[in-house]
Design a protein around this motif. Sequence first.
Motif, PDB file in Angstrom:
ATOM      1  N   LEU A   1      -2.908   2.831  -7.022  1.00 53.47           N
ATOM      2  CA  LEU A   1      -1.585   2.778  -6.418  1.00 53.47           C
ATOM      3  C   LEU A   1      -0.475   3.360  -7.305  1.00 53.47           C
ATOM      4  CD1 LEU A   1       0.289   1.831  -4.115  1.00 53.47           C
ATOM      5  CD2 LEU A   1       0.347  -0.417  -5.226  1.00 53.47           C
TER       6      LEU A   1
ATOM      7  N   HIS B   1       0.686   6.985  -7.043  1.00 57.72           N
ATOM      8  CA  HIS B   1       1.151   7.546  -5.775  1.00 57.72           C
ATOM      9  C   HIS B   1       2.396   6.843  -5.242  1.00 57.72           C
ATOM     10  CE1 HIS B   1      -2.541   9.916  -5.635  1.00 57.72           C
ATOM     11  NE2 HIS B   1      -3.137   8.829  -6.077  1.00 57.72           N
ATOM     12  N   VAL B   2       3.082   6.148  -6.143  1.00 58.87           N
ATOM     13  CA  VAL B   2       4.362   5.534  -5.789  1.00 58.87           C
ATOM     14  C   VAL B   2       5.467   6.390  -6.414  1.00 58.87           C
ATOM     15  CG1 VAL B   2       5.838   3.516  -6.030  1.00 58.87           C
ATOM     16  CG2 VAL B   2       3.381   3.217  -5.664  1.00 58.87           C
TER      17      VAL B   2
ATOM     18  N   GLN C   1       5.646  -1.135  -2.114  1.00 61.73           N
ATOM     19  CA  GLN C   1       5.029  -0.004  -2.793  1.00 61.73           C
ATOM     20  C   GLN C   1       3.752   0.416  -2.074  1.00 61.73           C
ATOM     21  OE1 GLN C   1       4.486  -0.254  -7.039  1.00 61.73           O
ATOM     22  NE2 GLN C   1       6.359  -1.490  -7.320  1.00 61.73           N
TER      23      GLN C   1
ATOM     24  N   ALA D   1       3.296   4.050  -0.317  1.00 59.30           N
ATOM     25  CA  ALA D   1       2.211   4.926  -0.755  1.00 59.30           C
ATOM     26  C   ALA D   1       1.256   5.251   0.392  1.00 59.30           C
ATOM     27  CB  ALA D   1       1.451   4.282  -1.908  1.00 59.30           C
TER      28      ALA D   1
ATOM     29  N   THR E   1       0.504   9.141   1.463  1.00 61.43           N
ATOM     30  CA  THR E   1      -0.819   9.721   1.197  1.00 61.43           C
ATOM     31  C   THR E   1      -1.782   9.606   2.369  1.00 61.43           C
ATOM     32  OG1 THR E   1      -1.723   7.647   0.306  1.00 61.43           O
ATOM     33  CG2 THR E   1      -0.574   9.118  -1.240  1.00 61.43           C
TER      34      THR E   1
END
Length: 391
Positions: free
Chosen positions: A142, A145-146, A158, A162, A166
């Motif tokens: 995680l 990709h935040v 979050q 994300a 994605t």
Amino acid sequence: MSQGINRRFDYALQENENRENYENVAKLTEYGTNWFPICGVSAVCFPEQQVPMKFNEDEREVYDRIIESARANGFVVLFPSDIRECRSLPYVATLSKVVQANSQILSMELMGVHRCKVLEQNLQNGEALVQLLPEVEIPSLLPNHVPRYAKNYPITEQRSLASRLTGYPFDSLRDVTNNLIEQCCYELREMVGESAVNQAKAKGLASFSYYVSQKIFSNRKTEYSLLKEDSANTRIAAALKYCKISIGKCARCNTRIFRNQHIMRLSEQTMTHVNAHGFVHRITLLSEIKNYGRASLPSYEYTWFPDYAWMIIQCIRCHQHIGWEYISMTRAPHRFYGIQREGIRFQNDEEDEEEIDEEDHRSNQEQIEESDDHVDEEENVDSDSAQSLDE
């Protein structure tokens, strides 16, 4: 979108890696060497699990080499010697440390520290070159990709953000994993008690996945498949079904030996012991079993339970060794049983109960038919006897 995320969701991969060609660059340089003594054992050792070992006099040289190396760098590579996959390189093993040893009786206790991959072996020196395998939790992807501006958002936001960016379900994945954890806890609480389960759960996802893997009812082949699981999430999911036991049967002839309610609820269930010949046994303790016969006289020699004599027991139908009966004249309970895990086939699906009912029905029918045949035979004998008397 990250190529690693797009291709494999359960591994923290670099851009040019996938599960098949993954190479961990985290070598063991902090310990001074990547070569460690290697030892096969008749068990699967998970991280944080203790495994006893016993050597005979002919193996004193091996014992001394392991102790000497363990003192120098602290580690031994353990692998299950009867798993076929471990006969060719590379394969997954467990980097372990010696926690205690007794040179007079050539025994030692080892504790698993970390999963590793065996890359090379020097059988002449009894050593192996290894590299650590990562402890991967799927949600650990995680943070990569935040967006930076969202780093201080609540964790739930979050995950949601994300997921939208994605297309990967970070938000629902955590819920799925938590659900699996709660199911495991539910099954284990009845087996080992709530306190022990809560302590294991508090150590984190990776640690809990190994704890569950130690407690399942299965054989070494299944346990080794769990050791190889790449992420804690998938390991928990794979182990869950083996927590649910409805019945245990003889692995050779399928004769019923015990039901779930006969399993003794102990915090150390299941147990790992080593006999005088160095063979490691994982046993499950039971208050009651059926369809067994005794194959030895009572003995207190090398007993695993002080004040309890043991006798070898076997399946009454095929005579396969299934475990031991323990008897004490001074303690309660007066008698209990230790089932050897490799001699039992564990049924663990809800559908098993239907199979049990069908087996009961078939067994009853067979008994009725045998009884009818016996009656017919007796009637024929009586008839023949009467005819002979008349003649």
